[in-house]
Design an enzyme around this catalytic site. Structure first.
Site, PDB file in Angstrom:
ATOM      1  CB  SER A 186      85.109  69.549  58.472  1.00 36.02           C
ATOM      2  OG  SER A 186      83.996  69.516  57.609  1.00 36.02           O
ATOM      3  CE1 TYR A 201      86.257  65.362  51.135  1.00 35.30           C
ATOM      4  CE2 TYR A 201      86.007  67.564  50.205  1.00 35.30           C
ATOM      5  CZ  TYR A 201      86.647  66.690  51.066  1.00 35.30           C
ATOM      6  OH  TYR A 201      87.660  67.157  51.862  1.00 35.30           O
ATOM      7  CE  LYS A 205      85.883  65.849  54.716  1.00 34.30           C
ATOM      8  NZ  LYS A 205      86.562  65.326  55.927  1.00 34.30           N
TER       9      LYS A 205
END
Length: 308
Positions: A186, A201, A205
Site C-alpha cells: 500500500s 492515488y 491506497k
C-alpha cells in the site's frame, strides 16, 4: 515452528529457504527490492509478474548472480485482466503446484492535480478560485481516475482470489514452518489527508489498506494470513517525480538526501531498509502477524494531517 537449533538461529528466523513466491510488479522499484530480499534469503522459486517482459528479464539477470540457487521466473501479466491472472496462475499450477507467498506489489500513481494554493495576480497573490480548481480536475478523464483504483485496489483483490487455492496448497505442502501469506504494497498516501501524491492515488491506497484488513479477517479461515506494507518515499519510477519536486533526484536504489523539514530522517528509504523490513514480514520472524500494516517512511507522516 521452524527449527532454530542451528549454529546461527537468528539467521534461521529470517530465512525463507525453500519458499515459492509470486511478486507482482517484481521487476522495478520496491518490487525489485522485494524480489532481491526473497532470493538472497534462500527462496527456492520466485515468479515475478508484470507487463514488460524485458524489464522482468533484466531484473532476473540482475538477481541471479546474487542468489544462483533461486529460480527467478518472469511472466508477462496484466493484473487488471482476469484472463491474464488465470493464465499466470495456470502456469504456476502446472510448474510448481503451490505458493507460500503472494506479494501483490503492482501499483500506479494516477493523475496529478495541484492542490489549491496562491496564484500570481499582478503584485499580489490570491488562492485559485473554486471554479478554476474544479476545472483542473474535470480536465482529467474520469477513466484515468478509475484506472488508479483498477490497478491499486481491484487487482489486489482479484490477484489474491486467483492465488488463493495455490496458497492453500502451500499450507498443505508444509515446506515451510509457517503459514502462507498475502502481503500487499500500500502506501503512506492512504493515511495522508493532504494527498501530495495525488487525490486518486491517496484514495486508492486508503482502499488498498482497508482491503488488506478485510483479507486478514477472512483468509485465516484457510490458515492464510494477510499483511500490508505502507512505504514512504523509496527510489522507484513512481516516486521519482515526487522526489524531484521536493528537492532530490532518484539514482539507482540508494537513499536520496531530502531536507529534514520534509522527512525527519533527512533521506528517502533505500534498498537495505526495504529488504530488512520485507524479510521480517515474509519469514518465521513475522509469522505471528496478521492484519498488520508496516509503516516505513522515515517519519514523513508526522508532518501531515493523517488518519494513521
Amino acid at each position: 515452528m521452524a527449527s532454530t537449533t542451528s549454529a546461527n538461529p537468528v539467521a534461521d528466523i529470517f530465512s525463507v529457504k525453500g519458499m515459492v513466491a509470486l511478486v507482482t510488479g517484481g521487476g522495478t522499484g520496491i518490487g525489485l527490492m522485494i524480489t532481491k530480499a526473497l532470493a538472497q534469503a534462500g527462496a527456492a522459486k520466485i515468479y515475478i509478474a508484470g507487463r514488460r517482459l524485458n524489464v522482468l528479464e533484466a531484473a532476473a539477470a540482475q538477481i541471479t548472480p546474487l542468489a544462483p540457487e533461486t529460480a527467478i521466473i518472469p511472466i508477462t501479466c496484466d493484473v487488471t485482466s482476469q484472463a491474464s491472472l488465470t493464465s499466470l496462475v495456470s502456469q504456476i499450477e502446472s510448474e510448481t503446484g503451490f505458493l507460500n507467498l503472494l506479494f501483490a506489489n503492482s501499483g500506479i500513481g494516477g493523475p496529478q492535480v495541484p492542490q489549491p494554493g496562491p496564484v500570481a495576480n499582478g503584485s499580489s497573490e490570491e488562492v485559485i478560485s473554486a471554479k478554476d480548481w474544479a476545472a483542473q480536475h474535470l480536465a482529467v478523464p474520469m477513466d484515468d481516475f478509475t484506472q488508479t483504483f483498477a490497478v491499486n485496489v481491484a487487482s489486489v483483490w482479484y490477484t489474491a482470489m486467483a492465488c488463493l487455492d495455490l496458497l492453500d496448497k502451500g499450507n498443505k505442502q508444509g515446506n515451510l514452518g509457517w503459514t502462507s501469506q498475502v502481503i500487499v504494497t500500500s502506501s503512506i498516501a492512504g493515511y495522508n489527508k493532504k494527498a501530495p501524491g495525488g487525490y486518486a492515488y491517496g484514495c486508492s491506497k486508503a482502499a488498498t489498506t482497508h482491503a488488506i484488513k478485510q483479507l486478514a479477517v477472512v483468509l485465516p479461515t484457510w490458515g492464510i494470513r494477510a499483511n500490508g506494507l505502507a512505504p514512504g518515499l523509496f527510489p522507484s519510477e513512481m516516486s521519482a517525480p515526487i522526489v524531484e519536486r521536493i528537492g532530490g533526484a532518484i539514482g539507482g536504489s540508494d537513499a536520496v538526501p531530502i531536507s529534514k523539514s520534509i522527512i525527519p530522517l533527512g533521506r528517502t528509504g533505500d534498498e537495505t531498509d526495504m529488504i530488512g523490513t520485507v524479510l521480517y514480514m515474509v519469514s518465521r520472524a513475522g509469522a505471528y502477524c496478521n492484519g498488520n500494516i508496516v509503516l516505513i517512511d522515515g517519519g514523513r507522516l508526522v508532518y501531515f494531517p493523517t488518519t494513521f
